[in-house]
Design a protein around this motif. Sequence first.
Motif, short mmCIF file in Angstrom:
data_model
loop_
_atom_site.label_atom_id
_atom_site.label_comp_id
_atom_site.label_asym_id
_atom_site.label_seq_id
_atom_site.Cartn_x
_atom_site.Cartn_y
_atom_site.Cartn_z
N ARG A 102 0.83 -1.21 0.00
CA ARG A 102 0.00 0.00 0.00
C ARG A 102 0.86 1.25 0.00
N LEU A 103 1.94 1.23 0.78
CA LEU A 103 2.87 2.37 0.79
C LEU A 103 3.50 2.58 -0.58
N ILE A 104 3.91 1.48 -1.20
CA ILE A 104 4.51 1.56 -2.53
C ILE A 104 3.50 2.08 -3.55
N ASP A 105 2.28 1.56 -3.50
CA ASP A 105 1.23 2.01 -4.43
C ASP A 105 0.93 3.49 -4.23
N GLY A 106 0.87 3.93 -2.97
CA GLY A 106 0.61 5.35 -2.69
C GLY A 106 1.73 6.23 -3.22
N GLU A 107 2.97 5.81 -3.02
CA GLU A 107 4.11 6.58 -3.52
C GLU A 107 4.13 6.63 -5.04
N ARG A 108 3.82 5.50 -5.68
CA ARG A 108 3.77 5.43 -7.14
C ARG A 108 2.69 6.38 -7.68
N LYS A 109 1.52 6.39 -7.04
CA LYS A 109 0.44 7.27 -7.48
C LYS A 109 0.84 8.73 -7.31
N ARG A 110 1.50 9.05 -6.16
CA ARG A 110 1.94 10.42 -5.93
C ARG A 110 2.95 10.86 -7.00
N LEU A 111 3.88 9.98 -7.34
CA LEU A 111 4.88 10.31 -8.35
C LEU A 111 4.25 10.47 -9.74
N LEU A 112 3.29 9.61 -10.06
CA LEU A 112 2.61 9.73 -11.35
C LEU A 112 1.83 11.04 -11.43
N ASP A 113 1.16 11.40 -10.35
CA ASP A 113 0.42 12.66 -10.31
C ASP A 113 1.36 13.86 -10.46
N GLU A 114 2.49 13.79 -9.75
CA GLU A 114 3.48 14.88 -9.84
C GLU A 114 4.03 14.98 -11.25
N ASN A 115 4.31 13.84 -11.86
CA ASN A 115 4.84 13.81 -13.23
C ASN A 115 3.84 14.43 -14.20
N THR A 116 2.58 14.06 -14.07
CA THR A 116 1.52 14.61 -14.93
C THR A 116 1.41 16.12 -14.73
N HIS A 117 1.46 16.56 -13.49
CA HIS A 117 1.37 17.98 -13.19
C HIS A 117 2.55 18.75 -13.80
N LEU A 118 3.76 18.22 -13.65
CA LEU A 118 4.94 18.90 -14.19
C LEU A 118 4.92 18.94 -15.71
N ARG A 119 4.47 17.87 -16.34
CA ARG A 119 4.36 17.87 -17.81
C ARG A 119 3.35 18.92 -18.29
N GLN A 120 2.25 19.05 -17.57
CA GLN A 120 1.25 20.06 -17.92
C GLN A 120 1.83 21.46 -17.76
N GLU A 121 2.60 21.68 -16.69
CA GLU A 121 3.24 22.98 -16.49
C GLU A 121 4.18 23.31 -17.64
N LEU A 122 4.97 22.31 -18.08
CA LEU A 122 5.88 22.54 -19.20
C LEU A 122 5.11 22.86 -20.47
N LYS A 123 4.04 22.13 -20.70
CA LYS A 123 3.23 22.37 -21.91
C LYS A 123 2.67 23.79 -21.89
N GLU A 124 2.18 24.24 -20.74
CA GLU A 124 1.65 25.59 -20.63
C GLU A 124 2.75 26.64 -20.76
N ARG A 125 3.89 26.37 -20.14
CA ARG A 125 5.00 27.32 -20.19
C ARG A 125 5.52 27.52 -21.61
N TYR A 126 5.56 26.44 -22.39
CA TYR A 126 6.09 26.52 -23.74
C TYR A 126 4.99 26.48 -24.80
N ASP A 127 3.81 26.95 -24.44
CA ASP A 127 2.74 27.09 -25.41
C ASP A 127 3.16 28.12 -26.45
N PHE A 128 2.70 27.95 -27.67
CA PHE A 128 3.10 28.87 -28.75
C PHE A 128 2.77 30.32 -28.42
#
Length: 102
Positions: free
Chosen positions: A10-36
């Motif tokens: 459960r701890l591993i699954d929670g950490e994995r979900k947190r990292l996936l959420d963070e990764n998705t958030h950071l990718r979205q930030e990059l996409k917005e930052r480098y929007d045309f």
Amino acid sequence: MISQAVKVQRLIDGERKRLLDENTHLRQELKERYDFSNLLGTSGPMRQICEQVSQVARTTTTVLIRGDRHRQGIDCAHALHYNSLRANKPFIKVSCARCPRA
């Protein structure tokens, strides 16, 4: 032992979900930052460059970006990458100025 294994899983699954959420958030930030729309400049030539970058972003071709303004070239490269089909893959930039000349 089983309850301890379940607890660890459960701890591993929670950490994995947190990292996936963070990764998705950071990718979205990059996409917005480098929007045309966030590229430097709004002049006619810059709008033309944005249109060209937008066209190239839909392909899988390799791109060489040339120009006088170093910062704008980097921003253009980031915009191209983060708005392309390869946005989820690594961004690799090569400075041709640092390549040895024959």
